[in-house]
Motif scaffolding. Structure first.
Motif, PDB file in Angstrom:
ATOM      1  N   GLU A  14      10.550 -16.057 -25.455  1.00 37.19           N
ATOM      2  CA  GLU A  14      11.481 -15.344 -24.585  1.00 37.19           C
ATOM      3  C   GLU A  14      11.640 -16.066 -23.250  1.00 37.19           C
ATOM      4  O   GLU A  14      12.735 -16.188 -22.735  1.00 37.19           O
ATOM      5  N   ARG A  72       3.632   2.653 -25.268  1.00 42.31           N
ATOM      6  CA  ARG A  72       4.812   1.906 -25.729  1.00 42.31           C
ATOM      7  C   ARG A  72       5.018   0.668 -24.865  1.00 42.31           C
ATOM      8  O   ARG A  72       5.252  -0.431 -25.381  1.00 42.31           O
ATOM      9  N   ASN A  73       4.931   0.829 -23.546  1.00 38.92           N
ATOM     10  CA  ASN A  73       5.114  -0.311 -22.648  1.00 38.92           C
ATOM     11  C   ASN A  73       4.034  -1.365 -22.866  1.00 38.92           C
ATOM     12  O   ASN A  73       4.310  -2.564 -22.841  1.00 38.92           O
ATOM     13  N   LYS A  74       2.813  -0.927 -23.085  1.00 40.47           N
ATOM     14  CA  LYS A  74       1.706  -1.859 -23.315  1.00 40.47           C
ATOM     15  C   LYS A  74       1.943  -2.646 -24.604  1.00 40.47           C
ATOM     16  O   LYS A  74       1.766  -3.863 -24.631  1.00 40.47           O
ATOM     17  N   ASN A  75       2.376  -1.956 -25.645  1.00 42.63           N
ATOM     18  CA  ASN A  75       2.633  -2.637 -26.912  1.00 42.63           C
ATOM     19  C   ASN A  75       3.815  -3.591 -26.806  1.00 42.63           C
ATOM     20  O   ASN A  75       3.785  -4.683 -27.373  1.00 42.63           O
ATOM     21  N   ASP A  76       4.855  -3.184 -26.069  1.00 44.79           N
ATOM     22  CA  ASP A  76       5.995  -4.076 -25.856  1.00 44.79           C
ATOM     23  C   ASP A  76       5.562  -5.328 -25.103  1.00 44.79           C
ATOM     24  O   ASP A  76       5.980  -6.438 -25.426  1.00 44.79           O
ATOM     25  N   PHE A  77       4.731  -5.157 -24.095  1.00 43.62           N
ATOM     26  CA  PHE A  77       4.235  -6.298 -23.316  1.00 43.62           C
ATOM     27  C   PHE A  77       3.424  -7.237 -24.196  1.00 43.62           C
ATOM     28  O   PHE A  77       3.593  -8.461 -24.148  1.00 43.62           O
ATOM     29  N   LYS A  78       2.551  -6.675 -25.024  1.00 47.28           N
ATOM     30  CA  LYS A  78       1.746  -7.511 -25.922  1.00 47.28           C
ATOM     31  C   LYS A  78       2.632  -8.307 -26.861  1.00 47.28           C
ATOM     32  O   LYS A  78       2.378  -9.482 -27.129  1.00 47.28           O
ATOM     33  N   GLN A  79       3.679  -7.669 -27.373  1.00 42.02           N
ATOM     34  CA  GLN A  79       4.581  -8.357 -28.292  1.00 42.02           C
ATOM     35  C   GLN A  79       5.307  -9.497 -27.570  1.00 42.02           C
ATOM     36  O   GLN A  79       5.450 -10.585 -28.111  1.00 42.02           O
ATOM     37  N   ARG A  80       5.757  -9.253 -26.348  1.00 38.81           N
ATOM     38  CA  ARG A  80       6.437 -10.303 -25.590  1.00 38.81           C
ATOM     39  C   ARG A  80       5.497 -11.459 -25.298  1.00 38.81           C
ATOM     40  O   ARG A  80       5.903 -12.617 -25.310  1.00 38.81           O
ATOM     41  N   ARG A  94       4.400   6.882 -23.149  1.00 36.85           N
ATOM     42  CA  ARG A  94       5.248   5.879 -22.524  1.00 36.85           C
ATOM     43  C   ARG A  94       4.421   4.652 -22.140  1.00 36.85           C
ATOM     44  O   ARG A  94       4.824   3.512 -22.355  1.00 36.85           O
TER      45      ARG A  94
END
Length: 105
Positions: free
Chosen positions: A31, A17-25, A14
């Motif tokens: 956004e 996943r959150n770290k990768n989502d943050f990097k993408q944002r 988890r």
């Protein structure tokens, strides 16, 4: 595998996943910044040229973009429309709604 190990593995997954989502944002700054692309074009121009005067049009475009979205957000806030900065998917529709601001500039 024990329950504790399984919980640790799930938490780690988890977290990743959150770290990768943050990097993408963070990569896609559009956004939170509707003028992100214009800013990137300006930076690219400034990076690729020695004469900064060549990039004046890019800078002007960024200023116009910021003015437009600032005006849109003020109007939406005054009308009680939330969020004041529309989601990325809705921006095209909002731009169409407020295009009179672009025509008067």
């Amino acid at each position: 595998m024990s329950t504790t190990e399984e919980i640790r593995r799930q938490n780690f997954e988890r977290f990743e996943r959150n770290k990768n989502d943050f990097k993408q944002r963070m990569k896609d700054g559009s956004e939170k910044n509707p003028c992100y692309e214009e800013g990137q074009l300006t930076l690219r121009c400034l990076h690729n040229t020695k004469d900064k005067s060549e990039c004046e049009e890019y800078g002007k475009n960024v200023r116009m973009c910021r003015y437009f979205w600032r005006t849109v957000m003020k109007d939406r806030k005054r009308k009680g429309i939330m969020p004041v900065l529309p989601a990325v998917d809705d921006r095209e529709k909002v731009m169409e709604e407020y295009k009179h601001l672009l025509e008067n500039s």
